[in-house]
Design an enzyme around this catalytic site. Sequence first.
Site, short mmCIF file in Angstrom:
data_model
loop_
_atom_site.label_atom_id
_atom_site.label_comp_id
_atom_site.label_asym_id
_atom_site.label_seq_id
_atom_site.Cartn_x
_atom_site.Cartn_y
_atom_site.Cartn_z
N GLY A 189 0.81 -1.21 0.00
CA GLY A 189 0.00 0.00 0.00
C GLY A 189 0.84 1.26 0.00
O GLY A 189 1.58 1.50 0.94
N SER A 190 0.74 2.09 -1.03
CA SER A 190 1.66 3.22 -1.15
C SER A 190 1.23 4.14 -2.30
O SER A 190 0.11 4.06 -2.77
CB SER A 190 3.07 2.70 -1.37
OG SER A 190 3.05 1.64 -2.31
#
Length: 232
Positions: A189-190
């Site tokens: 997640g980024s």
Amino acid sequence: MSFIETIRRQVAPIHPEGYVFVAGFGVATLVLGSFFAPLFWIGAVATAWCAYFFRDPVRQTPLDDSLLISPADGMISSVGFFVPPPELGLGAEPLQRISVFMSVFDCHVNRAPVAGRIVKIAYKPGLFVSADLDKASEDNERNGLVIETPAGRYGVVQIAGLVARRIVCFARQGESVGVGDRIGLIRFGSRVDVYLPRAGRALVAVGSRAVAGETPLADLKPGDGRRAFKSS
């Protein structure tokens, strides 16, 4: 074509960065399942998700120096003018920035948005607030690359998210990259920000979806020229 070959062509391979994680999930599944059978099936689903997360599919990249290609899979979370991170050395004036937010279900292999030479790589430690927030560009852990092209310098910033705790950069300062080449990966997640050296015409809007190495984010030279593609 054999059935096995057909399946192999349809299923994306796992990036080597993910091997240890998939193996860890698999071992944990076997151990926990030996104590309590339902945990085996929960672990099996988690292992399958981990393998899916670290997938590294082949992409068909447009070969056109007038296009800025998405460096990441995910949702466009921001399109506008912002001051680039100071460590990139791109100046203190606002530049056009396009941000792509990656959820835990998106492919997390990052690709070069343009062809050129990497003249700078700068890592900055920081926080881990949700990567879809604007302040993540300033506060979060990040790794920035500056790619020099005949049209100017582009900034590409890998930003850790709420869950992510590890930014991996494959590129090296001084080397040349082709558009669509793999330059890094962010775990779990980024977001990736791209700063343009001059105003181009954005081809995406907030809320639209992008595919790394394939989706044009901006047209730097609006026109009707023919475009070639490459697989990578």
